[in-house]
Design a protein around this motif. Structure first.
Motif, PDB file in Angstrom:
ATOM      1  N   ASP A 197       0.838  -1.189   0.000  1.00 18.78           N
ATOM      2  CA  ASP A 197       0.000   0.000   0.000  1.00 18.78           C
ATOM      3  C   ASP A 197       0.878   1.246   0.000  1.00 18.78           C
ATOM      4  O   ASP A 197       1.983   1.230   0.530  1.00 18.78           O
ATOM      5  N   PHE A 235      -6.893  10.017   1.501  1.00 19.16           N
ATOM      6  CA  PHE A 235      -8.113  10.273   0.735  1.00 19.16           C
ATOM      7  C   PHE A 235      -9.259  10.283   1.732  1.00 19.16           C
ATOM      8  O   PHE A 235      -9.041  10.164   2.935  1.00 19.16           O
ATOM      9  N   TYR A 267     -12.939   8.373   2.109  1.00 17.54           N
ATOM     10  CA  TYR A 267     -13.974   7.473   1.618  1.00 17.54           C
ATOM     11  C   TYR A 267     -14.931   7.182   2.764  1.00 17.54           C
ATOM     12  O   TYR A 267     -14.514   6.771   3.840  1.00 17.54           O
ATOM     13  N   CYS A 278      -5.000   3.701   3.286  1.00 22.23           N
ATOM     14  CA  CYS A 278      -5.104   2.278   2.945  1.00 22.23           C
ATOM     15  C   CYS A 278      -5.303   1.441   4.207  1.00 22.23           C
ATOM     16  O   CYS A 278      -6.126   0.548   4.244  1.00 22.23           O
ATOM     17  N   CYS A 295     -12.261   0.029  -3.060  1.00 19.76           N
ATOM     18  CA  CYS A 295     -11.141  -0.163  -3.977  1.00 19.76           C
ATOM     19  C   CYS A 295     -11.509   0.181  -5.420  1.00 19.76           C
ATOM     20  O   CYS A 295     -10.641   0.463  -6.240  1.00 19.76           O
ATOM     21  N   TYR A 314      -4.336  10.960  -7.786  1.00 20.07           N
ATOM     22  CA  TYR A 314      -3.119  10.371  -7.227  1.00 20.07           C
ATOM     23  C   TYR A 314      -1.908  10.838  -8.018  1.00 20.07           C
ATOM     24  O   TYR A 314      -2.003  10.941  -9.236  1.00 20.07           O
ATOM     25  N   LEU A 372      -8.424   3.134  -6.406  1.00 18.43           N
ATOM     26  CA  LEU A 372      -7.822   2.910  -5.097  1.00 18.43           C
ATOM     27  C   LEU A 372      -7.113   1.549  -5.069  1.00 18.43           C
ATOM     28  O   LEU A 372      -6.111   1.382  -4.387  1.00 18.43           O
ATOM     29  N   CYS A 396      -3.719   1.162  -3.058  1.00 19.08           N
ATOM     30  CA  CYS A 396      -3.673   0.280  -1.884  1.00 19.08           C
ATOM     31  C   CYS A 396      -3.625  -1.175  -2.386  1.00 19.08           C
ATOM     32  O   CYS A 396      -4.571  -1.940  -2.189  1.00 19.08           O
ATOM     33  N   CYS A 450      -6.327  -3.955  -1.118  1.00 14.73           N
ATOM     34  CA  CYS A 450      -7.351  -4.268  -2.121  1.00 14.73           C
ATOM     35  C   CYS A 450      -7.112  -5.628  -2.792  1.00 14.73           C
ATOM     36  O   CYS A 450      -7.790  -5.971  -3.759  1.00 14.73           O
TER      37      CYS A 450
END
Length: 113
Positions: A10, A16, A18, A28, A45, A51, A61, A65, A69
């Motif tokens: 990761d 971020f 979420y 992550c 994910c 990014y 994602l 990560c 993920c």
């Protein structure tokens, strides 16, 4: 692609936001500690975030990560079982069931299996 697949980990520096079920994950690591359930993590994910920063391109994602993920090609747990399944176990019985052991190879272990 972050770090060209060589290191399957990761990006711990990337942050971020979420939100799911009133909980917010910002890294992550927090995907695992906050969301906990794989179904929720998997959904996260699939989201895209800029990014490596706000000026970057939108990236899944799962590509940031990688470990969380489960996006690591090397960590695929299906590799070993698929190898076993690819060998056809019917070869030896059909060979010996012909009733003609003329080749002499019918009654031995299949070393390639």
């Amino acid at each position: 692609t972050p770090t060209e697949g060589s290191a399957c980990k990761d990006d711990g520096d990337f942050t971020f936001s979420y939100e799911a079920d009133g909980k917010t994950a910002t890294s992550c690591e927090e995907l695992t500690t906050v969301l906990k359930k794989w179904a929720k993590i998997k959904t996260a994910c699939k989201k895209k975030f800029k990014y490596p920063d706000a000026t970057g391109t939108k990236t899944f994602l799962s590509d940031i990560c990688l470990l969380t993920c489960r996006n690591c090609p090397s960590a695929s747990p299906t590799k070993v079982p698929s190898k076993i399944l690819s060998g056809s176990p019917t070869e030896t019985p059909t060979e010996s069931s012909t009733g003609t052991p003329t080749e002499g190879s019918a009654c031995k272990d299949d070393g390639d299996f």
